[in-house]
Design a protein around this motif. Sequence first.
Motif, mmCIF file in Angstrom:
data_model
loop_
_atom_site.group_PDB
_atom_site.id
_atom_site.type_symbol
_atom_site.label_atom_id
_atom_site.label_comp_id
_atom_site.label_asym_id
_atom_site.label_seq_id
_atom_site.Cartn_x
_atom_site.Cartn_y
_atom_site.Cartn_z
ATOM 1 N N PRO A 1 0.835 -1.202 0.000
ATOM 2 C CA PRO A 1 0.000 0.000 0.000
ATOM 3 C C PRO A 1 0.870 1.251 0.000
ATOM 4 N N MET A 2 0.369 2.330 -0.565
ATOM 5 C CA MET A 2 1.184 3.518 -0.763
ATOM 6 C C MET A 2 1.705 4.110 0.541
ATOM 7 N N ASN A 3 0.932 4.059 1.624
ATOM 8 C CA ASN A 3 1.409 4.616 2.893
ATOM 9 C C ASN A 3 2.598 3.825 3.437
ATOM 10 N N GLU A 4 2.612 2.507 3.209
ATOM 11 C CA GLU A 4 3.743 1.694 3.647
ATOM 12 C C GLU A 4 4.981 1.970 2.792
ATOM 13 N N ILE A 5 4.764 2.227 1.508
ATOM 14 C CA ILE A 5 5.876 2.579 0.626
ATOM 15 C C ILE A 5 6.546 3.861 1.116
ATOM 16 N N ALA A 6 5.751 4.859 1.483
ATOM 17 C CA ALA A 6 6.298 6.136 1.956
ATOM 18 C C ALA A 6 7.154 5.938 3.209
ATOM 19 N N LYS A 7 6.710 5.083 4.130
ATOM 20 C CA LYS A 7 7.466 4.828 5.350
ATOM 21 C C LYS A 7 8.813 4.185 5.050
ATOM 22 N N LYS A 8 8.830 3.279 4.081
ATOM 23 C CA LYS A 8 10.069 2.575 3.757
ATOM 24 C C LYS A 8 11.046 3.457 2.983
ATOM 25 N N LEU A 9 10.539 4.310 2.100
ATOM 26 C CA LEU A 9 11.414 5.120 1.251
ATOM 27 C C LEU A 9 11.864 6.419 1.919
ATOM 28 N N PHE A 10 11.051 6.935 2.847
ATOM 29 C CA PHE A 10 11.378 8.217 3.482
ATOM 30 C C PHE A 10 11.308 8.100 5.004
ATOM 31 N N VAL B 281 -7.207 -5.050 -9.698
ATOM 32 C CA VAL B 281 -7.215 -4.618 -8.295
ATOM 33 C C VAL B 281 -5.771 -4.312 -7.919
ATOM 34 N N SER B 282 -5.488 -3.054 -7.608
ATOM 35 C CA SER B 282 -4.112 -2.617 -7.362
ATOM 36 C C SER B 282 -3.993 -1.899 -6.031
ATOM 37 N N ASN B 283 -2.799 -1.964 -5.437
ATOM 38 C CA ASN B 283 -2.510 -1.223 -4.222
ATOM 39 C C ASN B 283 -2.047 0.200 -4.516
ATOM 40 N N GLY B 284 -2.201 0.652 -5.741
ATOM 41 C CA GLY B 284 -1.762 1.982 -6.127
ATOM 42 C C GLY B 284 -2.706 3.085 -5.667
ATOM 43 N N GLN B 285 -2.257 4.312 -5.868
ATOM 44 C CA GLN B 285 -3.024 5.492 -5.492
ATOM 45 C C GLN B 285 -4.214 5.705 -6.435
#
Length: 208
Positions: free
Chosen positions: A52-61, A111-115
Amino acid sequence: MKYDGILFDLDGTLWNATDAIRISWNMAVKNFSELKDRELTGEELKGVMGLPMNEIAKKLFPALNSDKQLEVLEKCCEVENNYLAEHGGILYPELKETLEYLCRSYKLFIVSNGQSGYIQSFLKAHDLKKYFSDFQNWGDNKVSKGENNKLIIARNNLEKAIYVGDTKGDALSAQTAGIPFVFARYGFGDVDKYDYVIDSFSELKNIF
């Protein structure tokens, strides 16, 4: 196979947009002084694909607080959607031909976990909207992919659906929805348990 609907993951299943996403996100982060020296790599992005996009943000930033992570994420998604809609990504071999074959007998879904807007950018860039009956972005309702699988199934009155994806998260989403799973082994992930496996998108013709 007596299925009435095929649900697809997007990244690592229908296309590889890693390079285009990398370019667009590096354009976006330049808007933030805290990230002026941050250069995202393709390997970093591959490592978070499917989350999910919120988890991506935590990992990248991780150095940013949650509010700033959200602000950066929103800018990245805005730039990304516009960039992808214009430039597209890399479709897997024989994708259009296989979709054309499948949609003659089955309803197709994404069905995607994208924004919000992510699937729309994919469909617009490659003129693929005609093949799909419905789709669901994580960003539209912020619920898990398994729950969004259920949502698509209910919304389209499907009685026997199946999910095609490339990660353990995709396999779990199929399990959550109570439907079989096709592992796209050519994608980004590694899955132990699946009902079917394919090494190219066109091999779906052998299953269906």
